[in-house]
Write an enzyme that holds these catalytic residues in place. Sequence first.
Site, PDB file in Angstrom:
ATOM      1  N   GLY A  75     -10.563  -4.426 -10.500  1.00  0.00           N
ATOM      2  CA  GLY A  75     -10.431  -3.474  -9.630  1.00  0.00           C
ATOM      3  C   GLY A  75     -11.238  -2.038 -10.019  1.00  0.00           C
ATOM      4  N   CYS A 113       0.883  -1.312  -0.007  1.00  0.00           N
ATOM      5  CA  CYS A 113      -0.137   0.057  -0.021  1.00  0.00           C
ATOM      6  C   CYS A 113       0.907   1.338  -0.103  1.00  0.00           C
ATOM      7  CB  CYS A 113      -0.850  -0.099   1.331  1.00  0.00           C
ATOM      8  SG  CYS A 113      -1.832   1.675   1.381  1.00  0.00           S
TER       9      CYS A 113
END
Lengths: 260, 296
Positions: free
Chosen positions: B258, B123
Site C-alpha cells: 500500500g 473505511c
Amino acid sequence: MRFFKMKQIKDFTVVSNNRLDERNVLLRLSPIDGQMPAIKPGQFVQVQSPAKDNTFLRLPISINNVEDGQLWLMVQMIGDGTKALGALREGDRINLVLPLGNGFSTDKAKGKILLVGGGVGIAPLLYAGKKLKDQGAEPVFLLGARTASGVLERDLFEQIGRVLITTEDGSLGERGFVTQHSALQQEKFDKIMVCGPKPMMMAVARYAKSSDTDCEVSLENMMACGLGACLCCVEKTVKGNVCVCTEGPVFNINQLTWQI
Amino acid sequence: MAGLSLRNPVMTASGTFGYGLEFEDFVPMSKLGGIIVKGTTLLPREGNDYPRMAETASGMLNCVGLQNKGVNYFAEHIYPQLRDMDTNVIVNVSGSSPENYAECAAIIDGLDKIPAIELNISCPNVKDGGMAFGVTCEGAASVVKAVRRAYHKTLIVKLSPNVTNIADIARAVEAEGADCVSLINTLMGMSIDIEKRCPRLSIGTGGLSGPAIKPVAVRMVNQVAKAVRVPIIGLGGIMTTEDAIEFMMAGASAIEVGTANFIDPAVSGKIADGINHWLDAHSINDVNEIVGIINQ
C-alpha cells in the site's frame, strides 16, 4: 504496453550545494546515467530525503532550472527532511521521481509575461523565464521578499529579463508587497505566472482578475504520492476536487474556486 | 486462491495505486498478482475537504473519504482502459447501505475482466457506512449477505482493525459466503498542529498506514488465520520482501503493498521478484509452504 516512459525513478549525484541565505540552498544535480528527462517549467520532483528515519514520505520540490545537463533544486530548510537535503555534499547520491505535474503554459505564451514570485516561490520562475525568452516572449520578473537578502538568485534573473523587486522593509526595490509595486499600475501584461505563499498568490490573482489578465498560479498542497493515486493533495476546482500533483501544480485562476 | 488465478502473491492496495495506469511507467503490471483499484461507490463522491494527509512517525494519516466518480463512470470510462491489463484487476467496493453495496457489486459483476471485488466495510473516513458496518458482526454479515446474492465471482472482504476482536468479524463474513478476507485497513488516528491548536486533518481523524502499523497487522492476520478457513490477504505497512514473508508466515496466502507505493512507485514489482529470490535462496519450491508456517 507503453514504450515511452514519462515518469522515472532516477539517481542523481550532487554536483554542488550552495547556501543562498540562512534558510535556502541551491542543489545542482547530475543524473548518474547522464540522461536528463525532458522537463517543462513549473514541473516538480519527489525527493527521497536522506533523513529517512524522521521523514517517511518523499518531499515535493519545484525545479529551479535545467542547464548543462544539471537539474537545480532550491531547498528551503524547514523540517528534518529539508535540513538533511541542505546538508548534502558534493558527490552524495540522491533519488528522485520526476518529472511530475503539468507546468506553466510557457510554450503558448507570447508578448510581455509577468512572473511573480515570493520567497522560495521564485524557484520555478527562473526556468520559466528562460524558456519564455528562448521563444521570443518578454519575461518580466516581480520578486518579493521580507528583506533584501531574501531576494534569491537576483543576478540570474537579471540575465534573463527585467527584474522588479519589493521588500517588506524597503531594503531593496520598492517597499511593500508584490501587489503594491508601481509597475502593476503603469504597465499592461499579456499573462501572469505566480508562485509563492497562498495569500500572495490570491492577491496577485485578484489583480489579474481586475485587470483582465490571464493568470496561472502554482499550488503547493501537501502531497503523499505525487502520482495522482492517493488523492491527498486535492484542490477544489470548477471540475470538483482534483489532484494538484497531476492536474497541477499550475492552475489557471479561472479553474479555481478562490473567492477573489 | 479463492477462485483467483494469481501469478504471484503480490497485489497493490486500494487507494495507493490509482487504477494502475498511474504506475505503468514504473511497474510492468505483468509482474503483479493483482491490483486493487480505488474505492468505488454506487454514486459519485467528492471526498473530504483538504487537508487530507498528515505525515507521522513511520507512516501517514489520510482522510480522503472515498473520492470517486461512481461505478457507472468506472464501468463506462475506466474499465475499458483496464480490461487488457496483464494482471487481475480487482475493484474495491464501498457503500452506505447493504442495498447500495449490492447494487454497486452487481454492476461490477457484469464486467467480464474483473474477476473479484474487495468489499470495503472498513473505511474509517466516511460518515455514512464504511467502517460502521465493519465494526460489528451483525453489520459486517448484513453487507456480505446482500452482496453475496448480487455478486457471483470471488468476494474478498476487507476488515477493519478498529474492533475489539477481528477474528469474530472474520468468522461472521466467512459464514455469509466471503471467499477471502483482506486485512488490515487503516487504524484510526489523529494528529494535532500544536501551534494552530487544531487537528491536522480536515475531519479531525484519519486512517494510519505505513510501517507504523505493521506489527498490529501481522498479529491480526495471525489471529484471523487461526479463526477461518478462507484464504487471507495480508496488508498493513509492507515496505520490503521481508515484510511480505512475515505476513505469509503469519497466515496470509497473498499480500497487498500500500503506502510503500508512494515512496517507491516500483516497490510492488521489486517485492514480487524479492519473494521469488527469497524462496530460491531457502530452497522452497512452493510459496504455499510458508503460509501460516508459524501456526504449524
